[in-house]
Design a protein around this motif. Structure first.
Motif, PDB file in Angstrom:
ATOM      1  N   TYR A 178      37.544  10.690 -51.375  1.00  0.00           N
ATOM      2  CA  TYR A 178      37.822  10.098 -49.975  1.00  0.00           C
ATOM      3  C   TYR A 178      37.200  11.091 -48.920  1.00  0.00           C
ATOM      4  O   TYR A 178      37.365  12.579 -50.001  1.00  0.00           O
ATOM      5  CB  TYR A 178      39.620  10.204 -49.949  1.00  0.00           C
ATOM      6  CG  TYR A 178      39.728   8.856 -49.676  1.00  0.00           C
ATOM      7  CD1 TYR A 178      39.438   8.172 -51.541  1.00  0.00           C
ATOM      8  CD2 TYR A 178      41.073   8.588 -48.981  1.00  0.00           C
ATOM      9  CE1 TYR A 178      40.550   6.754 -51.673  1.00  0.00           C
ATOM     10  CE2 TYR A 178      40.856   7.228 -49.534  1.00  0.00           C
ATOM     11  CZ  TYR A 178      40.933   6.426 -50.400  1.00  0.00           C
ATOM     12  OH  TYR A 178      41.819   5.153 -50.666  1.00  0.00           O
ATOM     13  N   VAL A 179      36.880  10.697 -47.950  1.00  0.00           N
ATOM     14  CA  VAL A 179      36.815  11.820 -47.097  1.00  0.00           C
ATOM     15  C   VAL A 179      37.727  11.865 -46.092  1.00  0.00           C
ATOM     16  O   VAL A 179      39.153  11.008 -45.509  1.00  0.00           O
ATOM     17  CB  VAL A 179      35.972  11.805 -45.985  1.00  0.00           C
ATOM     18  CG1 VAL A 179      36.037  12.762 -45.103  1.00  0.00           C
ATOM     19  CG2 VAL A 179      34.365  11.293 -46.798  1.00  0.00           C
ATOM     20  N   MET A 180      38.908  13.305 -45.940  1.00  0.00           N
ATOM     21  CA  MET A 180      40.455  13.432 -44.944  1.00  0.00           C
ATOM     22  C   MET A 180      39.650  14.143 -43.772  1.00  0.00           C
ATOM     23  O   MET A 180      39.158  15.170 -43.462  1.00  0.00           O
ATOM     24  CB  MET A 180      41.433  14.246 -45.917  1.00  0.00           C
ATOM     25  CG  MET A 180      41.046  13.843 -46.640  1.00  0.00           C
ATOM     26  SD  MET A 180      42.135  11.737 -47.035  1.00  0.00           S
ATOM     27  CE  MET A 180      42.713  11.797 -48.795  1.00  0.00           C
ATOM     28  N   THR A 190      36.117  16.796 -47.688  1.00  0.00           N
ATOM     29  CA  THR A 190      35.834  16.280 -49.134  1.00  0.00           C
ATOM     30  C   THR A 190      36.857  16.357 -49.915  1.00  0.00           C
ATOM     31  O   THR A 190      37.458  17.633 -50.015  1.00  0.00           O
ATOM     32  CB  THR A 190      34.636  15.790 -49.137  1.00  0.00           C
ATOM     33  OG1 THR A 190      34.203  17.584 -49.958  1.00  0.00           O
ATOM     34  CG2 THR A 190      33.655  16.145 -48.174  1.00  0.00           C
ATOM     35  N   TRP A 191      37.566  15.189 -49.886  1.00  0.00           N
ATOM     36  CA  TRP A 191      38.812  15.537 -50.999  1.00  0.00           C
ATOM     37  C   TRP A 191      38.505  16.372 -52.620  1.00  0.00           C
ATOM     38  O   TRP A 191      39.689  16.920 -52.674  1.00  0.00           O
ATOM     39  CB  TRP A 191      39.534  14.095 -52.046  1.00  0.00           C
ATOM     40  CG  TRP A 191      41.237  13.801 -51.833  1.00  0.00           C
ATOM     41  CD1 TRP A 191      41.659  14.113 -53.683  1.00  0.00           C
ATOM     42  CD2 TRP A 191      42.637  15.087 -51.552  1.00  0.00           C
ATOM     43  NE1 TRP A 191      42.457  14.616 -53.297  1.00  0.00           N
ATOM     44  CE2 TRP A 191      42.926  14.784 -52.654  1.00  0.00           C
ATOM     45  CE3 TRP A 191      42.070  15.123 -50.358  1.00  0.00           C
ATOM     46  CZ2 TRP A 191      44.107  15.375 -52.217  1.00  0.00           C
ATOM     47  CZ3 TRP A 191      43.945  15.461 -50.037  1.00  0.00           C
ATOM     48  CH2 TRP A 191      44.493  15.491 -50.779  1.00  0.00           C
ATOM     49  N   PRO A 217      36.037   5.619 -50.013  1.00  0.00           N
ATOM     50  CA  PRO A 217      34.642   5.967 -50.500  1.00  0.00           C
ATOM     51  C   PRO A 217      33.730   4.727 -49.780  1.00  0.00           C
ATOM     52  O   PRO A 217      34.864   3.508 -50.544  1.00  0.00           O
ATOM     53  CB  PRO A 217      34.790   5.882 -51.595  1.00  0.00           C
ATOM     54  CG  PRO A 217      36.115   6.142 -52.235  1.00  0.00           C
ATOM     55  CD  PRO A 217      37.050   6.344 -51.659  1.00  0.00           C
ATOM     56  N   GLY A 218      32.606   4.799 -49.224  1.00  0.00           N
ATOM     57  CA  GLY A 218      32.044   3.646 -49.691  1.00  0.00           C
ATOM     58  C   GLY A 218      32.541   3.042 -47.941  1.00  0.00           C
ATOM     59  O   GLY A 218      31.649   2.002 -47.348  1.00  0.00           O
ATOM     60  N   GLY A 255      37.153   1.441 -41.384  1.00  0.00           N
ATOM     61  CA  GLY A 255      37.904   1.193 -42.002  1.00  0.00           C
ATOM     62  C   GLY A 255      38.934   2.260 -42.998  1.00  0.00           C
ATOM     63  O   GLY A 255      39.312   2.343 -43.696  1.00  0.00           O
ATOM     64  N   ALA A 256      39.589   3.491 -42.165  1.00  0.00           N
ATOM     65  CA  ALA A 256      40.259   4.350 -42.466  1.00  0.00           C
ATOM     66  C   ALA A 256      41.345   4.491 -42.676  1.00  0.00           C
ATOM     67  O   ALA A 256      41.920   3.291 -41.731  1.00  0.00           O
ATOM     68  CB  ALA A 256      39.852   5.272 -41.555  1.00  0.00           C
ATOM     69  N   TYR A 257      42.199   4.735 -43.760  1.00  0.00           N
ATOM     70  CA  TYR A 257      43.756   5.009 -43.285  1.00  0.00           C
ATOM     71  C   TYR A 257      44.032   5.552 -42.046  1.00  0.00           C
ATOM     72  O   TYR A 257      43.408   6.671 -42.603  1.00  0.00           O
ATOM     73  CB  TYR A 257      44.008   4.947 -44.810  1.00  0.00           C
ATOM     74  CG  TYR A 257      44.174   3.776 -45.597  1.00  0.00           C
ATOM     75  CD1 TYR A 257      43.518   4.278 -46.841  1.00  0.00           C
ATOM     76  CD2 TYR A 257      44.707   2.671 -45.533  1.00  0.00           C
ATOM     77  CE1 TYR A 257      42.982   2.908 -47.233  1.00  0.00           C
ATOM     78  CE2 TYR A 257      44.684   1.278 -46.362  1.00  0.00           C
ATOM     79  CZ  TYR A 257      43.494   1.793 -47.856  1.00  0.00           C
ATOM     80  OH  TYR A 257      42.364   0.896 -48.454  1.00  0.00           O
TER      81      TYR A 257
END
Length: 121
Positions: free
Chosen positions: A31-33, A51-52, A100-101, A108-110
Motif C-alpha cells: 500500500y501507499v499511505m 510506502t508501507w 496496490p495496483g 480507489g483509495a480508502y
C-alpha cells in the motif's frame, strides 16, 4: 479497510502537531499511505505519502522540510509530524490508503474522516 485520523487541534504559528492515522481491516503490504488536506473553499491537496513496505516518502513542496511522514507497521499506524506551522497550513487533514495496483490519482483509495488543524497567527 478503515482509517481513523486523530491529533488535530489549534496551535499558534510556529507550533507543532503530530497527526496519527490508525489503519484496520486488512493487511497493507504494497500500500501507499498518504496525507491530504482541504482548506475551506478549496480542493483537497496532496501533502505527503509513504510506502508501507519500504518507507519511501514524498512531500509537497509547501511542506518539505517542515513535515515528516512516518509509520509504525507493528501498530498499523502512520503519522504526520508537523513543525513550524503556518496559518496557511490550516485545513482538514485526511489520511488515505491506496491499495496496490490502484490509480495514482487516489480514486480507489480508502479515506479517513479527517481531523481539523487550525494555525492561529
Amino acid at each position: 479497510v478503515q482509517l481513523q485520523a486523530s491529533g488535530g487541534g489549534l496551535v499558534q504559528t510556529g507550533g507543532s502537531l503530530r497527526l496519527s492515522c490508525a489503519a484496520s481491516g486488512g493487511t497493507f503490504n504494497n500500500y501507499v499511505m498518504g496525507w491530504f488536506r482541504q482548506a475551506p473553499g478549496k480542493k483537497r491537496d496532496f501533502v505527503s505519502v509513504i510506502t508501507w513496505d519500504a518507507g519511501n516518502t514524498h512531500y509537497d513542496d509547501s511542506v518539505k522540510g517542515r513535515f515528516t511522514i512516518s509509520k509504525d507497521n507493528s501498530k498499523n499506524t502512520f503519522y504526520l509530524q508537523m513543525t513550524s506551522l503556518k496559518p496557511e497550513d490550516t485545513a482538514v487533514y485526511f489520511c488515505a490508503a491506496n491499495p496496490p495496483g490502484s490509480s495514482p490519482d487516489w480514486v480507489g483509495a480508502y479515506w479517513g474522516q479527517g481531523t481539523q488543524v487550525t494555525v492561529s497567527s
